[in-house]
Design a protein around this motif. Structure first.
Motif, short mmCIF file in Angstrom:
data_model
loop_
_atom_site.label_atom_id
_atom_site.label_comp_id
_atom_site.label_asym_id
_atom_site.label_seq_id
_atom_site.Cartn_x
_atom_site.Cartn_y
_atom_site.Cartn_z
N ASN A 1 -23.04 60.54 54.22
CA ASN A 1 -22.53 61.85 54.63
C ASN A 1 -22.14 61.73 56.10
O ASN A 1 -23.00 61.54 56.96
CB ASN A 1 -23.60 62.93 54.43
CG ASN A 1 -23.11 64.32 54.82
OD1 ASN A 1 -22.38 64.49 55.78
ND2 ASN A 1 -23.55 65.32 54.09
N CYS A 2 -20.83 61.85 56.39
CA CYS A 2 -20.31 61.57 57.73
C CYS A 2 -20.49 62.72 58.72
O CYS A 2 -20.30 62.53 59.92
CB CYS A 2 -18.82 61.24 57.65
SG CYS A 2 -18.42 59.80 56.66
N ILE B 1 -18.07 55.00 62.73
CA ILE B 1 -18.52 54.78 61.35
C ILE B 1 -17.65 53.72 60.69
O ILE B 1 -18.14 52.80 60.02
CB ILE B 1 -18.50 56.09 60.56
CG1 ILE B 1 -19.68 56.99 60.98
CG2 ILE B 1 -18.56 55.83 59.05
CD1 ILE B 1 -19.65 58.37 60.38
N GLY B 2 -16.32 53.82 60.87
CA GLY B 2 -15.43 52.80 60.34
C GLY B 2 -15.71 51.44 60.92
O GLY B 2 -15.72 50.43 60.21
N ASN B 3 -15.98 51.38 62.23
CA ASN B 3 -16.28 50.10 62.87
C ASN B 3 -17.55 49.48 62.30
O ASN B 3 -17.62 48.27 62.06
CB ASN B 3 -16.44 50.31 64.38
CG ASN B 3 -15.13 50.63 65.08
OD1 ASN B 3 -14.06 50.27 64.59
ND2 ASN B 3 -15.19 51.32 66.19
N GLN B 4 -18.58 50.31 62.09
CA GLN B 4 -19.85 49.76 61.63
C GLN B 4 -19.81 49.38 60.16
O GLN B 4 -20.48 48.43 59.74
CB GLN B 4 -20.98 50.74 61.92
CG GLN B 4 -21.24 50.91 63.42
CD GLN B 4 -22.65 51.34 63.74
OE1 GLN B 4 -23.55 51.26 62.91
NE2 GLN B 4 -22.85 51.80 64.96
N ARG C 1 -10.12 54.11 57.18
CA ARG C 1 -9.32 53.18 56.36
C ARG C 1 -8.71 52.08 57.21
O ARG C 1 -8.68 50.91 56.80
CB ARG C 1 -8.20 53.96 55.65
CG ARG C 1 -8.65 54.79 54.50
CD ARG C 1 -8.85 53.96 53.23
NE ARG C 1 -7.58 53.63 52.61
CZ ARG C 1 -7.28 52.44 52.10
NH1 ARG C 1 -8.14 51.46 52.18
NH2 ARG C 1 -6.12 52.22 51.53
N ASP C 2 -8.22 52.41 58.39
CA ASP C 2 -7.60 51.41 59.25
C ASP C 2 -8.57 50.30 59.62
O ASP C 2 -8.17 49.15 59.82
CB ASP C 2 -7.06 52.07 60.52
CG ASP C 2 -5.86 52.95 60.25
OD1 ASP C 2 -5.25 52.81 59.17
OD2 ASP C 2 -5.53 53.80 61.11
#
Length: 480
Positions: free
Chosen positions: A18-19, A36-39, A65-66
C-alpha cells in the motif's frame, strides 16, 4: 524481456504494498513513490509480480513503471470510481487478460470525508501467462478492502468488508477450478482469523502465506482484546516484523511516530528507532493468499500441486534517503513460491479444470454473517426513510420560502428567503437521491449477498449431514 514462449519459471517472487499515494493529502507523495520504484528495482531477489494499492495517479504509476520496466515490462493501472481505484499490477510476463471488478457493497456516498465509495474499490484482475503451456497461467487479484473506522464488532462497515471478502473469495475459487495458480494480494484491512479472513480461507482454496509459516503469529495488535486473551507478552518491533508479519502501525514507521519524533524528523534529523523497543500497536493488514495450480493425473487419478511456499517476509521498511521518512504508512508483504520440477515438465497431466473439495465455515459463522446483513439492512431501511422524509421536508420548506417572498416588505428579507429556498432544495434533492437511488441499490446488493450466504449455508448443512466424514479446513489445506 520475458515472453510467453520462454521456459516457465521455477520460482516466483511476489510483492504487495500500500503506497499511501493520496493526491493532495499524503505528504511527500511524489518523492516517496519515486523512491518506492527505486527500492523495488533494487530489491534482491527482484520481484516477478507486484501488486500496489493507493497508487492513485497516472503520474505516480509512470514514475514506478519507469524504474521497474527493465524486469517488470508488463503493467496495468486500473481505473475505477470517481477518483480511481488506486490499484496497479506489474508483471515479468504478459498480462493476457485484465478486468476491474467493483464491489457491489462499497461504502456510502454520504461519507465523502472517508472516500471509500468515491474511489470505487474493487478487485484488479490479471491473467498472466508465464510459459507456453495452458497450465503456465497465474491469475492475480489485487484489492483494497473497505477501511475499518471502528474496532470490530462495532465497525459499521463490517458488512461491507465481509461482502467484499466473499466476492474476492468467489473469484479465487473460480480461478482455482480452472487449474491456475491463484494469487490474491493487497491491503485487506482485516486482522488474521477475523471473519473476512476466515471467509477467504474457507470459501476459496487460497491460503494466507504468513500463517503457513507462522501459525502462532498475532491475530491483532498487542493492545487489542483478541491478542490480550492469548496471554502473550507485548512484542518488540523486530518480533513484529519477523514473526507477526506486522505491516501497519509499526513503531518503526515514521508516519506513526509521536509528535516529538516527528518534530526531529521535520528538522532533517535521521531518527533511529531500535528494533528492541516495545511495539503494542503494530498489526498485519496486508496479505498474500495463494492457491497452487492443481491438475488431474490421468494415470493415478490424483491431484498434484505445482507450487509450494518457500518464504515470506515483511519488506520495504527502509526510509527515504534524504527525507528520512518511511516510504509509506504500510510496509510491504513479500513471498517466494517454488514450482515442482516434475509438475512443471511432465506432459501427461491434463490441463483441464479440477474439481475442488467442498469446504465450509461452521454453520454458526453463516448465521453470524446473516445476522450482520439483517442488522445492516434494518439500519439502511431506516436511513432511507429518514433521507426521503428529509427530502420532502426540505421541498416543502423551499416552496414555503418562495411563497413568502411575495409578502415580505424588504428586499434583504426576500434575498434571505430565496437563499434558504435554494439551499433547502439542494440538500433535499441530494438526500432524496441518496435515499431513493443509492440506498435502494445498496439494499438490492445486500439481498443478493444474503441469498448467496443462505444458499451456501444450506449446502453446508447438507454436507455436514452426509454419512461421509467432513473435510476440515486443515485437511483441505493439505490437499491444496
Amino acid at each position: 524481456m520475458a515472453n510467453s514462449g520462454s521456459a516457465p519459471p521455477s520460482k516466483l517472487r511476489i510483492l504487495s504494498l500500500n503506497c499511501w499515494g493520496l493526491k493532495f493529502l499524503a505528504k511527500y507523495r511524489n518523492e516517496r513513490l519515486i523512491e518506492i520504484g527505486n527500492q523495488i528495482a533494487a530489491a534482491s531477489p527482484q520481484p516477478d509480480i507486484v501488486g500496489l494499492q493507493e497508487c492513485w495517479t497516472q503520474q505516480d504509476y509512470n514514475a514506478i513503471r519507469d524504474r521497474t520496466r527493465s524486469f517488470l515490462p508488463y503493467g496495468k493501472f486500473y481505473h475505477s470510481g470517481i477518483f480511481g481505484g488506486g490499484l496497479v499490477i506489474l508483471s515479468r510476463w504478459p498480462i493476457v487478460e485484465s478486468s476491474m471488478m467493483r464491489y457491489p457493497l462499497n461504502g456510502r456516498p454520504a461519507a465523502f470525508y472517508r472516500g471509500d465509495w468515491y474511489v470505487g474499490k474493487g478487485v484488479a484482475c490479471a491473467r498472466i501467462r508465464m510459459g507456453p503451456e495452458r497450465r503456465d497461467v497465474a491469475e492475480i487479484f489485487c484489492t483494497h478492502l473497505h477501511a475499518p473506522y471502528e474496532t470490530e464488532p462495532h465497525d459499521s462497515y463490517i458488512c461491507h468488508r465481509t461482502a467484499q471478502a466473499w466476492e474476492i473469495a468467489k473469484l479465487m475459487h473460480g480461478a482455482a477450478e480452472r487449474g491456475h495458480l491463484v494469487i490474491a494480494l493487497g491491503d485487506f484491512n482485516m486482522v488474521p482469523l477475523s471473519l473476512a479472513h476466515r471467509i477467504i480461507e474457507t470459501q476459496s482454496p487460497g491460503r494466507d502465506v504468513w500463517r503457513i509459516l507462522h501459525p502462532e503469529s498475532s491475530i491483532g495488535a498487542a493492545k487489542d482484546k483478541v491478542e490480550k486473551q492469548r496471554g502473550v507478552p507485548i512484542p518488540n518491533a523486530h518480533f513484529n516484523l519477523t514473526v507477526n508479519g506486522a505491516t501497519c502501525d509499526s513503531v518503526l514507521n515514521s508516519w506513526r511516530w509521536n509528535k516529538a519524533h516527528k518534530r526531529r524528523l521535520r528538522k532533517g534529523e535521521n531518527v533511529v528507532i531500535e528494533l528492541d523497543v516495545p511495539d503494542p500497536n503494530a498489526k498485519r493488514l496486508d496479505y498474500i493468499f495463494f492457491s497452487s495450480g492443481s491438475h488431474h493425473d490421468s494415470t493415478t487419478g490424483e491431484a498434484t500441486s505445482e507450487w509450494t511456499l518457500e518464504s515470506a517476509n515483511v519488506g520495504m521498511t527502509g526510509r527515504h534517503p534524504t527525507l528520512h521518512c518511511s516510504l509509506s504508512d504500510h510496509f510491504s508483504v513479500e513471498a517466494t513460491l517454488v514450482r515442482s520440477v516434475s509438475s512443471a515438465t511432465e506432459p501427461s497431466r491434463s490441463n483441464g479444470p479440477w474439481a475442488l473439495p467442498e469446504t465450509y465455515l461452521p454453520i454458526s459463522t453463516y448465521d453470524e454473517i446473516l445476522t450482520t446483513i439483517a442488522k445492516y439492512m434494518r439500519r439502511e431501511q431506516v436511513q432511507r426513510q429518514l433521507r426521503l422524509g428529509h427530502c420532502l421536508f426540505q421541498l416543502v420548506l423551499s416552496i414555503g420560502c418562495l411563497i413568502g417572498v411575495w409578502w415580505v416588505p424588504h428586499n434583504y428579507v426576500a434575498f434571505i428567503l430565496m437563499l434558504v429556498s435554494t439551499l433547502s432544495l439542494s440538500t433535499g434533492v441530494i438526500d432524496g437521491l441518496m435515499g431513493g437511488l443509492f440506498v435502494g441499490s445498496e439494499l438490492r446488493a445486500l439481498k443478493e449477498f444474503q441469498w448467496e450466504v443462505s444458499n451456501t449455508r444450506a449446502r453446508a448443512v447438507d454436507f455436514s449431514a452426509k454419512d461421509s466424514p467432513k473435510l476440515s479446513l486443515e485437511t483441505r489445506r493439505e490437499m491444496t
